[in-house]
Design an enzyme around this catalytic site. Structure first.
Site, mmCIF file in Angstrom:
data_model
loop_
_atom_site.group_PDB
_atom_site.id
_atom_site.type_symbol
_atom_site.label_atom_id
_atom_site.label_comp_id
_atom_site.label_asym_id
_atom_site.label_seq_id
_atom_site.Cartn_x
_atom_site.Cartn_y
_atom_site.Cartn_z
ATOM 1 N N GLY A 288 1.286 -1.133 0.276
ATOM 2 C CA GLY A 288 0.067 0.244 -0.197
ATOM 3 C C GLY A 288 0.630 1.119 -0.236
ATOM 4 N N THR B 156 4.846 1.653 6.536
ATOM 5 C CA THR B 156 3.376 1.088 6.761
ATOM 6 C C THR B 156 2.576 2.208 7.693
ATOM 7 O OG1 THR B 156 1.397 -0.358 7.304
ATOM 8 C CG2 THR B 156 4.192 -0.746 8.217
ATOM 9 N N ASP C 91 0.182 1.531 8.878
ATOM 10 C CA ASP C 91 0.078 1.345 10.246
ATOM 11 C C ASP C 91 0.489 0.731 11.230
ATOM 12 O OD1 ASP C 91 -2.725 -0.344 8.333
ATOM 13 O OD2 ASP C 91 -2.034 -2.364 8.154
ATOM 14 N N GLU D 292 -10.540 -1.822 10.937
ATOM 15 C CA GLU D 292 -11.185 -2.459 9.848
ATOM 16 C C GLU D 292 -11.279 -3.457 9.756
ATOM 17 O OE1 GLU D 292 -9.719 -2.159 6.350
ATOM 18 O OE2 GLU D 292 -7.220 -2.586 7.157
ATOM 19 N N HIS E 265 -8.997 5.650 2.064
ATOM 20 C CA HIS E 265 -7.713 6.087 1.546
ATOM 21 C C HIS E 265 -7.568 7.540 1.781
ATOM 22 C CE1 HIS E 265 -8.490 2.068 -0.610
ATOM 23 N NE2 HIS E 265 -7.623 1.598 -0.207
ATOM 24 N N ARG F 238 -4.386 7.295 3.534
ATOM 25 C CA ARG F 238 -2.813 7.311 3.440
ATOM 26 C C ARG F 238 -2.487 8.090 1.929
ATOM 27 N NH1 ARG F 238 -3.848 0.715 1.305
ATOM 28 N NH2 ARG F 238 -3.263 1.492 -0.791
HETATM 29 O O1 F6P Z 1 -1.360 -2.789 4.536
HETATM 30 C C1 F6P Z 1 -1.332 -1.341 5.314
HETATM 31 C C2 F6P Z 1 -3.203 -0.619 4.656
HETATM 32 O O2 F6P Z 1 -3.737 0.572 4.884
HETATM 33 C C3 F6P Z 1 -4.083 -2.203 5.527
HETATM 34 O O3 F6P Z 1 -4.160 -1.175 6.934
HETATM 35 C C4 F6P Z 1 -5.601 -2.028 4.483
HETATM 36 O O4 F6P Z 1 -6.199 -3.406 5.588
HETATM 37 C C5 F6P Z 1 -5.069 -2.173 3.185
HETATM 38 O O5 F6P Z 1 -3.471 -1.049 3.202
HETATM 39 C C6 F6P Z 1 -6.091 -1.958 1.898
HETATM 40 O O6 F6P Z 1 -5.024 -1.316 1.280
HETATM 41 P P1 F6P Z 1 -5.880 -1.605 -0.541
HETATM 42 O O7 F6P Z 1 -6.912 -0.974 -0.208
HETATM 43 O O8 F6P Z 1 -4.606 -1.152 -1.119
HETATM 44 O O9 F6P Z 1 -5.211 -2.796 -0.832
#
Ligand code: F6P
Length: 341
Positions: A10, A125, A127, A221, A271, A274
């Protein structure tokens, strides 16, 4: 030296700052040639490269995402994948590889290092669940976004006397929920590490309404109820075997609305956590990781990852960092439980 760089998994605010730092120090101090691989391990498998000179990294420090692109490609899940990776590195004359990624990308890096590739990893990450480092860049930005959302939801929730459920990222670890929940004064924080009791969540929300305010529930989540009764995934899996999560917020809001007899709404931050520009903390950490990585390559290191311990950038074995995830310890959650259940 001719050094390859890739970003996998990600995307994460600060990836571009790492790339910029590696390129600036690699060229400026060591006279290196930097080669970017597009879209993580896919670019290495296919020899899809981009030249990373000083002009290519100009203006990158505050930019979100990754200019190299990313993917969840896993060479070890493909027939002949590792051999193709080795062949590309050989053909392009890559002396060392700096993969920037989380548990999956660095898991591949760990195996390649064992196969003899010179690898220095950089942890990323949002996370914050990568082991052997106190923090990863991207986390601070994600917590900032989630905290601002919680602040805003308090005022609209109170105005309408309704529960607001905020679903944040965190597949296995509840660091974003815990930190944003603490910073934003949430009334309930639910994390994957601690299955939650629905009766207790309902009681907390009712108590909050009784005190004249509306409850804010922050849920990772990946959180699950103790009875395991909710459907949380669409069943799709990525190349590393992870199911796609999402839906816990809406499911919780529906139950809370029914059981508290008050309106409840769910907000999925997704997102937004992110994307966009990294916080100053993440820009500094990402830059220090990039500088640490290029130095480690020139010190002849391999099979290691740069990490943050306290305020120092240190080197740890990749195998140590990828052996297990860094979850929220029970005592860390308990410490803040006076504010939420
Ligand atoms: O791995 C990081 C993360 O933010 C997780 O918390 C989440 O499940 C995942 O990415 C979701 O990413 P994508 O939508 O790109 O699969």
């Amino acid at each position: 030296m001719r050094i390859g760089i890739l970003t996998g998994g990600g995307d994460c605010p600060g990836l571009n700052a790492v790339i910029r730092a590696i390129v600036r120090k690699g060229i400026g101090e060591h006279g290196d040639e930097l080669v970017g691989f597009r879209d993580g391990w896919r670019g290495v498998l296919e020899g899809d490269t981009v030249r990373l000179d000083l002009a290519a990294v100009r203006g990158l420090l505050p930019r979100g995402g990754t200019v190299l692109g990313t993917s969840r490609t896993n060479p070890y899940a493909l027939d002949g994948g590792p051999e193709r990776v080795l062949a590309t590195l050989e053909r392009l004359g890559i002396d060392a590889l700096i993969p920037i990624g989380g548990e999956d990308t660095l898991g591949v890096a760990t195996r390649l290092a064992e196969a003899g590739v010179r690898v220095v990893g950089v942890p990323k990450t949002i996370d914050n669940d990568l082991d052997a480092t106190d923090y990863t860049f991207g986390f601070d930005t994600a917590v900032g976004v989630a905290t601002e959302a919680i602040d805003r939801l308090h005022t609209t929730g109170d105005s309408h006397h309704r529960t607001l459920v905020v679903e944040v990222m965190g597949r296995h670890a509840g660091w974003i929920a815990l930190h944003a929940g603490m910073a934003g004064g949430a009334n309930v924080v639910l994390i994957p590490e601690k299955p939650f009791d629905m009766d207790a969540v309902v009681a907390h929300c009712l108590h909050r309404f009784e005190s004249g305010f509306s409850p804010i529930v922050v849920v990772s989540e990946g959180a699950t109820p103790t009875d395991g009764g909710m459907v949380l995934s669409d069943g799709e899996k990525d190349a590393f075997g992870h199911v796609r999560l999402g839906g816990i917020g809406a499911a919780l809001a529906a139950v809370l609305e029914e059981r508290t007899n008050r309106e409840a709404r769910a907000v999925v931050l997704g997102h937004i956590q992110r994307g966009g520009t990294p916080s100053p903390f993440d820009r500094v950490l990402a830059t220090r990781f990039g500088l640490g990585a290029i130095d480690a390559v020139h010190d002849g290191e391999s099979g290691i990852m740069v990490a943050l311990r306290g305020t120092d950038i240190v080197r740890v074995r990749l195998s140590e960092a990828t052996a297990q995830l860094k979850l929220v310890p029970p005592e860390r959650y308990a410490e803040a439980e006076v504010f939420f259940g």
